[in-house]
Design an enzyme around this catalytic site. Structure first.
Site, PDB file in Angstrom:
ATOM      1  N   GLU A 244      18.863 -22.629  37.954  1.00 59.71           N
ATOM      2  CA  GLU A 244      17.982 -22.414  36.790  1.00 59.71           C
ATOM      3  C   GLU A 244      16.869 -21.491  37.279  1.00 59.71           C
ATOM      4  O   GLU A 244      16.003 -21.911  38.050  1.00 59.71           O
ATOM      5  CB  GLU A 244      17.406 -23.752  36.307  1.00 59.71           C
ATOM      6  CG  GLU A 244      18.455 -24.746  35.824  1.00 59.71           C
ATOM      7  CD  GLU A 244      19.040 -24.388  34.461  1.00 59.71           C
ATOM      8  OE1 GLU A 244      18.542 -23.450  33.820  1.00 59.71           O
ATOM      9  OE2 GLU A 244      20.000 -25.056  34.055  1.00 59.71           O
ATOM     10  N   CYS A 278       8.807 -21.262  33.094  1.00 63.11           N
ATOM     11  CA  CYS A 278       9.960 -20.353  33.026  1.00 63.11           C
ATOM     12  C   CYS A 278      10.323 -19.966  31.596  1.00 63.11           C
ATOM     13  O   CYS A 278      10.735 -18.844  31.345  1.00 63.11           O
ATOM     14  CB  CYS A 278      11.161 -20.971  33.723  1.00 63.11           C
ATOM     15  SG  CYS A 278      11.606 -22.568  33.018  1.00 63.11           S
TER      16      CYS A 278
END
Ligand code: NAD
Length: 521
Positions: A244, A278
């Site tokens: 990720e 993010c």
């Protein structure tokens, strides 16, 4: 009041310590052991020894262990206090986002796990006398490696799915914010759970690399560069790896959008945790017909944000410190580059305060274009650029013009905004809202392209921590037919059987007249 956090000691080697600094004050927040390769190997060996017994426990027992842990986390103020001290984020985000997320994740994944991890039976069509059971086995020891921006959410929380699936976990938190993970590991043991099933090894990149060399699967969250390195090593070892990675999430404002709401949402999604998220808004595209009004509303929202040195005990403020000094350098470099290419600073643009704390004003740029670094490379700090467009098709092209693809936001009339979202090349998108899609633990969530491989959340996020064994047996009532077929198909081969098979194949597989006439729609 002492600034260091009394974190429980993680049993590690005596050699070397990693010092953790509080970004809001510049003072020492704590120290953790710097695990070398030998110490990591010991931890993985303990996790491996504990794996068979954990895999043998029932799903209900594993759910119960996670529930016990969650109860203790909820009752332990040291968890959010430590998180605030080491990350510099407001207590509201430490508790109202990270602890909340862990609780919701455990609830949601526990509920999904019964179906997602259950055995399935699939009957083959050709060999009707057989049935195949799909049995899921845990992978063994999963190494979880996390970044510094979310000490719970992208660190210990990523142990939940592998643990539910019957794996043991060794977590390597970021060297910048490892203290909260040590507190959480201590609570795992205090909850009466087996200590070697969930361990923490602290240290820097070398500690993470040593972990990747030994475990049976890796869950990694962090930068694209490290993600590539880890995925390459996992490829060599032929072990599964979920990555990720970074994001450059677009926020698109179409004509007809509710501008008040869009501006309010843009302020939160751009400056949550000082932009060190993010899936945050990294770049904003606004239709030129509403751009002036949007910028005015947006800037007034940003001006109202309260920035302060976060008090671990709480307090009413919106922005804390920047956790990692390097992000301030990135922000300053991107502002200079954008200004040199014609952008204007609408608000912010400078460091705040003269002390050792890492504070930077929330900054908005206007007049951005795609030749600027701020529109193309991840910022991960308190800076967001605004660019204008005239045609939706142009906005779509610009939004997709990135090597990343993590999250996206579209504001506009609902049907139009959803149609736009469907054409984005991104792991997830949200219409007329921001960020809350991350709490939808029922749905898989992951990045496209350089934003990563694999997903967290959903049944998919559980099953990826298992391997399948397909066990084929005969269906009880059809046993005589099964024996007959087995005889006919196997040695000794008989030309008469082959002739029969040939005829049967023509009946079974040749296209029917209806199929020949059907046109693909
Ligand atoms: P990073 O890649 O520098 O470090 C992440 C972790 O990897 C740390 O624990 C580090 O010690 C470890 N590490 C470093 N080198 C290693 C190696 N060779 N082998 C094994 N482990 C190694 O990332 P960071 O600066 O901590 O995090 C910021 C990045 O994380 C940003 O790009 C952000 O977008 C991304 N991020 C992504 C998500 C997501 O869900 N997609 C969530 C949060 C953060």
């Amino acid at each position: 009041m002492s600034t260091t956090v009394e974190v429980p000691v993680i049993e590690g080697p005596d050699v070397g310590k990693v010092r953790v600094t509080s970004p809001a004050t510049g003072e020492l927040a704590g120290e953790v052991a710097d695990f070398d390769a030998a110490a990591v190997a010991e931890a993985v060996a303990r996790a491996r020894a504990a794996a068979p017994a954990w895999a043998e426990t029932s799903l209900e027992e594993r759910v119960e262990a996670l529930f016990r842990w969650r109860d203790l986390v909820l009752d332990t103020p040291l968890v959010p206090e430590t998180l605030v001290r080491e990350s510099g984020k407001p207590r509201h985000e430490a508790e109202g986002i990270e602890v909340l997320y862990l609780c919701e994740l455990i609830r949601g994944m526990a509920r999904l796990s019964h179906r997602a991890l259950a055995e399935e039976t699939r009957n083959p069509r050709l060999f009707l006398t057989k049935k195949t059971r799909l049995v899921r086995h845990p992978l063994g020891v999963v190494g979880v490696i996390g970044p510094w921006n979310f000490p719970i959410l992208n660190n210990a929380a990523d142990a939940v799915a592998p643990l539910l699936a019957g794996n043991t976990v060794v977590l390597k938190p970021s060297e910048v914010t490892p203290l909260t993970s040590c507190v959480l590991r201590d609570l795992w043991v205090k909850a009466g759970n087996p200590r070697d099933v969930f361990q923490v090894v602290t240290g820097k990149g070398a500690t993470g690399a040593a972990l990747v060399d030994l475990v049976d699967a890796v869950m990694f969250t962090g930068s694209v560069a490290t993600g590539r390195r880890i995925a390459a090593r996992c490829g060599e070892r032929l072990i599964p790896c979920v990555t990720e990675l970074g994001g450059k999430s677009p926020f698109v404002v179409l004509p007809g959008a509710n501008l008040e709401r869009a501006a309010e949402a843009a302020a939160w999604s751009s400056f949550i945790h000082s932009g060190q998220v993010c899936i945050r808004t990294e770049r904003i595209y606004v239709h030129a017909s509403v751009a002036d009004r949007f910028e005015e509303l947006f800037v007034s929202r940003v001006a109202a944000l309260r920035q302060a040195s976060p008090d671990p005990a709480g307090g009413a403020h919106d922005l804390g410190a920047v956790t990692f000094a390097r992000q301030i350098e990135v922000v300053e470099r991107q502002i200079a580059d954008a200004k040199a290419k014609g952008a204007r600073v609408l608000i912010g643009g400078a460091r705040r305060g003269n002390g050792p704390g890492l504070f930077f004003e929330p900054t908005v740029l206007s007049g951005a274009t795609h030749d600027m670094e701020v529109m193309r490379e991840e910022t991960f700090g308190p800076l967001v650029p605004v660019m204008r467009f005239w045609e939706s098709a142009e906005a779509l092209r610009l939004a997709n013009d990135t090597h990343l693809g993590l999250n996206a936001t579209v504001f506009g009339p609902p049907f139009e905004a959803e149609a736009f979202a469907r054409r984005l090349r991104s792991g997830q998108a949200i219409v007329n809202d921001v960020l809350v899609n991350y709490f939808g633990v029922e749905s898989p969530l992951g990045g496209w392209r350089a934003s990563g491989l694999g997903v967290r959340h959903g049944g998919e996020g559980l099953r990826q921590w298992t391997r399948i064994e397909a066990i084929t047996t005969r269906r009880f009532l059809l046993a005589p037919v099964d024996r007959f077929l087995a005889k006919k198909l196997a040695f000794p081969y008989d030309p008469r059987v082959l002739a029969l098979l040939r005829r049967a194949m023509r009946v079974l597989y040749r296209r029917t007249l209806a199929e020949k006439l059907r046109r693909p729609s």
